[in-house]
Scaffold this motif. Sequence first.
Motif, short mmCIF file in Angstrom:
data_model
loop_
_atom_site.label_atom_id
_atom_site.label_comp_id
_atom_site.label_asym_id
_atom_site.label_seq_id
_atom_site.Cartn_x
_atom_site.Cartn_y
_atom_site.Cartn_z
N GLY A 40 0.78 -1.23 0.00
CA GLY A 40 0.00 0.00 0.00
C GLY A 40 0.81 1.28 0.00
O GLY A 40 0.24 2.37 0.06
N GLU A 41 2.14 1.15 -0.07
CA GLU A 41 2.98 2.34 -0.04
C GLU A 41 3.77 2.47 -1.33
O GLU A 41 3.74 1.61 -2.20
N ALA A 42 4.48 3.59 -1.45
CA ALA A 42 5.31 3.83 -2.63
C ALA A 42 6.66 3.12 -2.49
O ALA A 42 7.13 2.87 -1.38
N PRO A 43 7.30 2.79 -3.60
CA PRO A 43 8.64 2.21 -3.53
C PRO A 43 9.65 3.21 -2.99
O PRO A 43 9.53 4.42 -3.22
N LEU A 87 11.64 -4.67 -5.69
CA LEU A 87 11.56 -4.43 -7.13
C LEU A 87 12.96 -4.26 -7.71
O LEU A 87 13.75 -3.47 -7.21
N TRP A 99 11.32 -2.38 -15.40
CA TRP A 99 10.99 -2.86 -14.06
C TRP A 99 10.59 -4.33 -14.07
O TRP A 99 9.88 -4.80 -14.96
N GLY A 100 11.05 -5.05 -13.05
CA GLY A 100 10.52 -6.37 -12.79
C GLY A 100 9.18 -6.25 -12.06
O GLY A 100 8.81 -5.18 -11.60
N ALA A 101 8.47 -7.38 -11.96
CA ALA A 101 7.15 -7.38 -11.33
C ALA A 101 7.24 -7.35 -9.81
O ALA A 101 6.23 -7.17 -9.13
N GLY A 102 8.46 -7.56 -9.28
CA GLY A 102 8.64 -7.52 -7.84
C GLY A 102 8.61 -8.89 -7.20
O GLY A 102 7.95 -9.81 -7.70
N GLN B 38 0.46 1.07 -11.16
CA GLN B 38 0.76 -0.27 -10.66
C GLN B 38 -0.55 -0.99 -10.40
O GLN B 38 -1.31 -0.62 -9.49
N ARG B 42 1.22 -6.37 -9.62
CA ARG B 42 1.98 -6.24 -10.87
C ARG B 42 3.13 -5.25 -10.70
O ARG B 42 3.22 -4.54 -9.71
N GLY B 43 3.98 -5.21 -11.71
CA GLY B 43 5.09 -4.27 -11.70
C GLY B 43 4.65 -2.87 -12.07
O GLY B 43 3.49 -2.61 -12.36
N LEU B 44 5.60 -1.97 -12.09
CA LEU B 44 5.34 -0.57 -12.42
C LEU B 44 5.28 -0.38 -13.93
O LEU B 44 6.17 -0.82 -14.66
N PHE B 88 -3.08 1.85 -8.77
CA PHE B 88 -2.29 2.68 -7.86
C PHE B 88 -1.38 3.54 -8.73
O PHE B 88 -0.53 3.02 -9.45
N LEU B 90 1.45 6.44 -9.25
CA LEU B 90 2.61 6.97 -8.55
C LEU B 90 3.29 8.04 -9.39
O LEU B 90 3.60 7.81 -10.56
N PHE B 105 9.61 8.60 -5.16
CA PHE B 105 8.18 8.51 -5.45
C PHE B 105 7.34 9.32 -4.46
O PHE B 105 7.70 9.47 -3.28
N GLY B 106 6.21 9.79 -4.96
CA GLY B 106 5.19 10.34 -4.09
C GLY B 106 4.48 9.19 -3.38
O GLY B 106 4.72 8.02 -3.67
N ALA B 107 3.57 9.54 -2.46
CA ALA B 107 2.91 8.53 -1.64
C ALA B 107 1.90 7.71 -2.43
O ALA B 107 1.46 6.66 -1.96
N GLY B 108 1.51 8.15 -3.61
CA GLY B 108 0.61 7.38 -4.45
C GLY B 108 -0.84 7.80 -4.32
O GLY B 108 -1.26 8.37 -3.31
N ARG B 110 -4.59 6.02 -4.97
CA ARG B 110 -5.30 4.77 -5.28
C ARG B 110 -6.64 5.13 -5.90
O ARG B 110 -7.50 5.73 -5.24
#
Lengths: 109, 114
Positions: A40-43, A87, A99-102, B38, B42-44, B88, B90, B105-108, B110
């Motif tokens: 739920g957070e940013a990378p 990631l 980017w990988g999917a993580g 995102q 899944r990835g970015l 999501f 970003l 990154f910013g906090a995103g 949703r």
Amino acid sequence: GQNIDQPTEMTATEGAIVQINCTYQTSGFNGLFWYQQHAGEAPTFLSYNVLDGLEEKGRFSSFLSRSKGYSYLLLKELQMKDSASYLCAAQDSNYQLIWGAGTKLIIKP
Amino acid sequence: SQTIHQWPATLVQPVGSPLSLECTVEGTSNPNLYWYRQAAGRGLQLLFYSVGIGQISSEVPQNLSASRPQDRQFILSSKKLLLSDSGFYLCAWSPGASGANVLTFGAGSRLTVL
């Protein structure tokens, strides 16, 4: 084409060591990044490797082999707060990130 | 020090409604700016990036658009949202195009489209 592969999910025990692998194929190469992303957070940025070898930052280390198109992130003395997605991203010749999917890392007590 | 602000944090929108997400960066000048999406698990996915005012590069054709009206402001918009736009979002910035192009990154935001 350009591609990043990393495992979808890994499980490890608190206090142990875990290695998360990443392989990449890019058009040119200008470095490999690792980011941590809690649910739920940013990378957030963890590490950057552009030369072969190991870079150590406290409990986290990152390794790069350019000839093999391979990197890994090593986490030591695992803590519950390390539960997150990790990631992998490679920077191509145009400095664009692929980017990988993580990898979702689950830490068990 | 540099900071990045992104809002709103959460929004629920009906299909066909417009969208505006805003992002601002403080403490730096002429940053590279990015919008990513995102999907769950899944990835970015890079949607747009900008290296300067009015300079927008689109990576994925879709019903979204981006604008950079000021050096440190980046806006993501849509005239009519689709269900598939849920995700999501970003915003991110980086100091330049060479070397270790570290993204912050910013906090995103949703977004749920119903």
